[in-house]
Design a protein around this motif. Sequence first.
Motif, PDB file in Angstrom:
ATOM      1  N   TYR A 368     -15.099  23.904  -8.487  1.00  0.00           N
ATOM      2  CA  TYR A 368     -14.146  25.014  -8.356  1.00  0.00           C
ATOM      3  C   TYR A 368     -12.844  24.679  -9.084  1.00  0.00           C
ATOM      4  O   TYR A 368     -12.296  25.514  -9.827  1.00  0.00           O
ATOM      5  N   TYR A 369     -12.349  23.465  -8.894  1.00  0.00           N
ATOM      6  CA  TYR A 369     -11.100  23.092  -9.542  1.00  0.00           C
ATOM      7  C   TYR A 369     -11.269  22.991 -11.058  1.00  0.00           C
ATOM      8  O   TYR A 369     -10.351  23.306 -11.833  1.00  0.00           O
ATOM      9  N   ALA A 372     -10.964  26.321 -12.432  1.00  0.00           N
ATOM     10  CA  ALA A 372      -9.617  26.875 -12.323  1.00  0.00           C
ATOM     11  C   ALA A 372      -8.647  26.257 -13.311  1.00  0.00           C
ATOM     12  O   ALA A 372      -7.563  26.813 -13.556  1.00  0.00           O
ATOM     13  N   GLU A 375      -7.353  28.369 -16.077  1.00  0.00           N
ATOM     14  CA  GLU A 375      -6.739  29.625 -15.672  1.00  0.00           C
ATOM     15  C   GLU A 375      -5.225  29.469 -15.556  1.00  0.00           C
ATOM     16  O   GLU A 375      -4.696  28.371 -15.358  1.00  0.00           O
ATOM     17  N   ILE A 453      -3.057  26.395 -14.017  1.00  0.00           N
ATOM     18  CA  ILE A 453      -3.503  25.837 -12.731  1.00  0.00           C
ATOM     19  C   ILE A 453      -3.586  24.315 -12.798  1.00  0.00           C
ATOM     20  O   ILE A 453      -3.212  23.613 -11.849  1.00  0.00           O
ATOM     21  N   ASP A 457      -1.421  22.243 -10.163  1.00  0.00           N
ATOM     22  CA  ASP A 457      -2.143  21.550  -9.075  1.00  0.00           C
ATOM     23  C   ASP A 457      -1.875  20.051  -9.122  1.00  0.00           C
ATOM     24  O   ASP A 457      -1.784  19.381  -8.085  1.00  0.00           O
ATOM     25  N   GLU A 497      -3.430  30.278  -4.995  1.00  0.00           N
ATOM     26  CA  GLU A 497      -4.668  30.815  -4.427  1.00  0.00           C
ATOM     27  C   GLU A 497      -4.754  32.328  -4.636  1.00  0.00           C
ATOM     28  O   GLU A 497      -5.836  32.874  -4.903  1.00  0.00           O
ATOM     29  N   SER A 500      -5.760  32.864  -8.356  1.00  0.00           N
ATOM     30  CA  SER A 500      -6.956  32.254  -8.941  1.00  0.00           C
ATOM     31  C   SER A 500      -8.055  32.193  -7.883  1.00  0.00           C
ATOM     32  O   SER A 500      -7.931  31.457  -6.884  1.00  0.00           O
ATOM     33  N   ASN A 501      -9.141  32.922  -8.097  1.00  0.00           N
ATOM     34  CA  ASN A 501     -10.267  32.905  -7.156  1.00  0.00           C
ATOM     35  C   ASN A 501     -10.929  31.528  -7.116  1.00  0.00           C
ATOM     36  O   ASN A 501     -11.337  31.050  -6.050  1.00  0.00           O
ATOM     37  N   ASN A 502     -11.059  30.908  -8.274  1.00  0.00           N
ATOM     38  CA  ASN A 502     -11.687  29.580  -8.305  1.00  0.00           C
ATOM     39  C   ASN A 502     -10.868  28.562  -7.513  1.00  0.00           C
ATOM     40  O   ASN A 502     -11.405  27.748  -6.753  1.00  0.00           O
ATOM     41  N   PHE A 503      -9.552  28.609  -7.720  1.00  0.00           N
ATOM     42  CA  PHE A 503      -8.713  27.685  -6.974  1.00  0.00           C
ATOM     43  C   PHE A 503      -8.780  27.975  -5.474  1.00  0.00           C
ATOM     44  O   PHE A 503      -8.827  27.047  -4.644  1.00  0.00           O
TER      45      PHE A 503
END
Length: 745
Positions: A368-369, A372, A375, A453, A457, A497, A500-503
């Motif tokens: 997932y990260y 992201a 993005e 992201i 992050d 969050e 970003s859906n993936n994050f």
Amino acid sequence: MSQTINIDGVGPVEFPDGMSQADMAHAIETELMPGLKSGGLKLGGASQSPQSPTAPPADQALSYGDRWEQAKDIAGALNTGVRALANGITFGNADRIAAGAGAATGVGGTQGDYAGNLEAERAKTAQFQQEHPIGSTALNTAGNALGAAALPFGAATEGASALLGNLGFSNLFGRAATAVGANALVGGGVGGVQGASNSPDWTDIGRTAKDTAEGMGLGAVTGGAVPVAGAGFNAVRNFFANPEGAIVARALQGVDDATLARAQALMEDAQRRGITLTSAEAVQQASNGASGLGRLQRLTEGTTGGSAVLSPIMANRPGQMQSAVSNELNSIAPPVERPYDVAPAVQKIGEQAMQAAEAMRGRATAPYYQAAKSETINPNAVRAVADSMDQAASADQTGILSRPVNAARDLLVATPGAPAIPATRTPVELPNGTIYKTTAAQPATPDTLSNDIANLDRARKYLRDKIDLPPFAADAIPKEEGKVVGGLIGELRDRMERNSNNFAQGRQEFERISNNIVEPFSNSPTGQLATASTPEAQRAILFPETPLPGSENGIGNAIASIMARNPDLAKSVVRQEAERAANSTVNGLTSTGSPDQWGGAKFVESFRDNPQYAKNFDTVLTRSGGDAGGFNGLLDALQATGKRQGPGSLTAQNTLDLKEMAAPSGFGAMGEAITNPLSILSHVRDAVTRARLENRSGAIANAMVDNPADAIDWLRAARDRAEPVQVPAALSPIAALFAAQYGAH
């Protein structure tokens, strides 16, 4: 003596001694020779001889009349004999039964005349008793026995015992008193019936009631006396003939053969370990202290002969126990040569286990990260976070928060901004004079914030990790600062969050694994080892003195984690714990500096005093590849040594919290007598018993430490010899019956 007369045509005839010739002649004329005259009869050859006359020829035998008379005499004798037997069977009512039958049928009496028939029947009975006092009594007694045997006296006595028990007599007075009461109750009933039967005239109500009451009293006293006499006989027999058997029998009450078999197995296991147990100690252990054999051993040790046998064995016991414990420890792991290397190695394994859990979480969230990273989010969202940081810094008038807040804001900047530059007019000196060089003003350039992201992050995690550092760490953020910075990076995470859906999915998976796996693992004994650097801290985790209920699985998993990475280390950890207990108990000395004969029992207490600790240690030992069954076998053998009563003590050693014991001193004995007067009686009773055992105490002591099979067989044999002579349940009512019949009047 008899007289024999030879009569012509008849032969010799016997007459009673002292009968006159005239009477004999009259008898011959009227009975033998009715047609003759006495004057013509010549009597001769009269002689007195104690010898039997020559038997007459067959044709000169007694007449049929004489034979009939003889038969009637025999029948009469049999009738009266049967009467005596029947009176016994019917408890003295045969005369009444015969009189009633004669009155009803006319057979054997006058029809309709019960009173007359009864008087006649009693006269016959009295005549037989007078003529045959011994035979009459014997037949009557035999009849009593036959009649009693036909009645359910035993069931009646047992029923009376049950009734009194249900009424609470057993709780109030004890089983022995209840048995006496039950026998007296049944005996009184039987005696009352016999007393009424003894009464001559039932129409005389007063006399009959008196006889009944007298029979009841005799029957109750006699019935209650029978179990007392039986108990007295057993007590006297055991007191003189089998004193140890009596003690063994009392001590083994409630101990079945299965328990004795477990005791034998315990002695055999202890023997294999090099420990000599007594049969008394083994039975006490196998019965969980339910037997009283500890007293027999204590009293035997107090005798000259018993002490000569048992004292050397008890003196050798500390060495035996130390050797057995040492062998068991060596079976767990060899001695630890470098004990201070154990704790660092254990902590390192804890750290590795914790890192493995975190790495598993990282692998689960990485997809997932990773998605992201490429993005970006709305720059205004990042600007809003930066503005919040600026406001927090400017609101701090102390300057305490501005430094860490500004440092956190700097991490969000991709390109630093520049302040505005005003226009300038700079003089330049020339040969012809001064001129002015002018620079145009430049407006301020705002900083550029990161909105990808990946970098955001990275900054967020850096700040989060600094906040999570322990206070003593070099880069740790103070508590107040951390609270403010933590709130700001939380705002950043929320905006990431939302953008970003993936994050967002990665964060959800991270939280799920953290809550369900990583954090519980961090709180578990295995995770706690990652931060425990000393032996004391690690022991508090793996072997706490007061462990939490149900903690055996978590602690077992911690040892299993060590076992998976370093088996020898795991075994050393377990050995160190057991050896720590041994050094303070079985390997220790008493306050007087002598080897501790109860050190083994104290060693057991270290493990079994807390049931959860015992369960935890069994689990740890098993998960490290050890033999928990063998270790507990050792504990059983050592615990049995604690069942021994201390010299001069009235109590088993293990019930005194395993404090050191010795015979009370003079002042100690006086204090005991003042605080517990009954102890004087106990000591006197012990002294009497020791005196009874003295002449066989050596044999008793040798039997206690014989090979296990023979030692336990000796207990069984001593118990069986002391088994009381059982008084049949029917004996009390039968005795009451006899007492009421022969003791009244």
